[in-house]
Design an enzyme around this catalytic site. Structure first.
Site, PDB file in Angstrom:
ATOM      1  CG  ASN A  82     -13.873   7.915   8.977  1.00 31.73           C
ATOM      2  OD1 ASN A  82     -14.233   8.948   8.447  1.00 31.73           O
ATOM      3  ND2 ASN A  82     -12.614   7.691   9.290  1.00 31.73           N
ATOM      4  CE  LYS A 114      -4.193   1.239   2.096  1.00 33.18           C
ATOM      5  NZ  LYS A 114      -5.207   0.744   2.978  1.00 33.18           N
ATOM      6  CE  LYS A 164      -2.868  -3.195  10.458  1.00 26.52           C
ATOM      7  NZ  LYS A 164      -3.165  -2.071   9.567  1.00 26.52           N
TER       8      LYS A 164
END
Length: 429
Positions: free
Chosen positions: A234, A107, A119
């Site tokens: 969101n 990404k 992560k």
């Protein structure tokens, strides 16, 4: 009341429940084949550099000590310090964290940001814990990883079950340990302590920018197209607000409470106001008629934005999709089995690793501002974020044309090529 609905979360894919690593690797393998990646580079890029497992003793409110298991996986630091969210969830497991870390590498590379992927997660159920317990656990986790984290080493961010509050604790604990205030060690912080303007809407805005870029390639005018948006959290609500502002007619939206349709277009400002006044739900909203949520994905619109959960477009419904364009606001909303059906139908897909990378882009800006000790205006943030998204879109689109592959595979090709080239310039091993 519903303020927590607009908190920025670093997007992370929820991949195949069985083994999220395999799902990511299948697309990685196709792209590696197209690039003719050599074995040495392939073997380096497919594995994580470092996997850290920590046990965190926490004094609970009733006085007894509970030990929580936490992880941090650093997939890669070829492009720069590693970046990635921390999730607090009872289903956190090492394979998932490894897949998410690799996914962050691709990404960041796709949007040309100088970060590697990482992560983290702790196996816990934050909904059953007090603020004090979560704070002690967060500080314990930070202390256990004090040699892993760092503004130039590894920079965490919020994810599932975490937000600005947890990032503030993490920054404070790291700062105390190092004897200096270190805001750049984490992104997604509260605005007053170095968070960036524009971060709340960043992911939804990236979805809008990607959608407009794709419509242009398809020769469609935003003022003449309709859209349906699955998921009104969101990402979905901001994508709706911003697409609506660009002239797109939003005919259908859905959330946990159900799906809602208005053939003349939903008034998005009213829908958002209603949602915020009703505990984050659209249930009972008068500006649209309830419909079967399953029918939303196959409704008669030009643009489809899945911004809810993974695996909603599958081989069972892909052949019924009428949209000409799918922009993935969620992570992994299209199952691998649906890819070929969508490609055969000639539907353009802006894949998740491109479409929802607006979030990590503004996270990067937050880090840059912290390192400069300087705050940018909102205009500066959005102008720069839009440029990065547009450049990334162009690059992926050109690559898809060059190799005659779908945008999803092209995004992986762009990412892997960037990391592989840098790896070779740096000299490998």
């Amino acid at each position: 009341m519903a303020a927590h609905h607009t908190v920025y979360k670093e997007p992370a894919p929820l991949l195949d429940r069985e083994n999220p690593l395999e799902s990511m690797m299948s697309r990685f393998n196709i792209a590696a084949d197209i690039l003719g990646l050599d074995d040495a580079t392939y073997n380096v890029l497919k594995v994580a550099d470092k996997q850290v497992i920590v046990n965190i003793p926490v004094t609970m409110d009733d006085g007894h000590i509970r030990v929580f298991e936490g992880y941090r996986v650093i997939h890669n630091t070829i492009l720069g310090p590693s970046k990635g969210g921390i999730r607090y969830d009872k289903n956190v497991h090492l394979d998932e964290v490894k897949a998410l870390a690799a996914w962050m590498t691709w990404k960041c590379a796709v949007v040309d940001i100088p970060y590697g992927g990482a992560k983290g997660g702790i196996i816990c159920d934050p909904t059953t814990m007090s603020a004090g317990e979560i704070e002690r656990m967060t500080r314990g986790y930070t202390l256990a990883l004090k040699d892993i984290f760092g503004p130039d080493r590894d920079i965490p961010a919020p994810d599932m079950g975490t937000g600005p509050r947890e990032m503030a604790w993490l920054m404070d604990e790291f700062s105390k340990t190092n004897g200096m205030t270190s805001p750049a060690v984490v992104t997604g912080k509260p605005l007053v302590m170095g968070g960036s303007l524009g971060r709340t809407e960043a992911t939804g805005r990236g979805v809008m920018v990607s959608a407009l870029a794709a419509l242009k390639k398809l020769g469609l005018n935003p003022n003449e197209v309709s859209a349906a948006i699955q998921g009104f959290g969101n990402v979905g609500s901001w994508a709706a607000i911003l697409l609506h502002a660009e002239g797109v007619k939003i005919k259908g939206v859905s959330d946990i409470s159900g799906a809602y349709w208005n053939d003349n277009g939903i008034n998005i400002d009213e829908a958002v106001a209603y949602k915020n006044a009703h505990n984050g739900r659209l249930e009972g909203f008068a500006g649209a008629t309830p419909m079967d949520p399953d029918d939303l994905l196959t409704s008669d619109v030009d643009v489809l934005v899945p911004a809810a959960v993974e695996d909603v477009i599958t081989e069972h419904n892909a052949h019924k999709i009428k949209a000409k364009l799918i922009v993935e606001g969620a992570n992994g909303p299209t199952s691998a089995s649906a890819d070929s059906i969508i490609n055969e139908k000639g539907i353009m897909v802006v894949p998740d690793i491109l479409a929802n990378s607006g979030g990590v882009t503004v996270s990067y800006f937050e880090w840059v501002q912290n390192k400069q000790g300087f705050k940018w205006s909102l205009d500066m943030v959005t102008e720069r974020a839009d440029r990065i998204m547009n450049d990334a879109f162009e690059k992926v689109y050109e690559t898809s044309q060059k190799y005659n592959v779908p945008m999803r595979i092209a995004a992986y090709v762009v990412a892997i090529d960037k990391v592989a080239q840098t790896y070779k310039f740096r000299g490998g091993f």
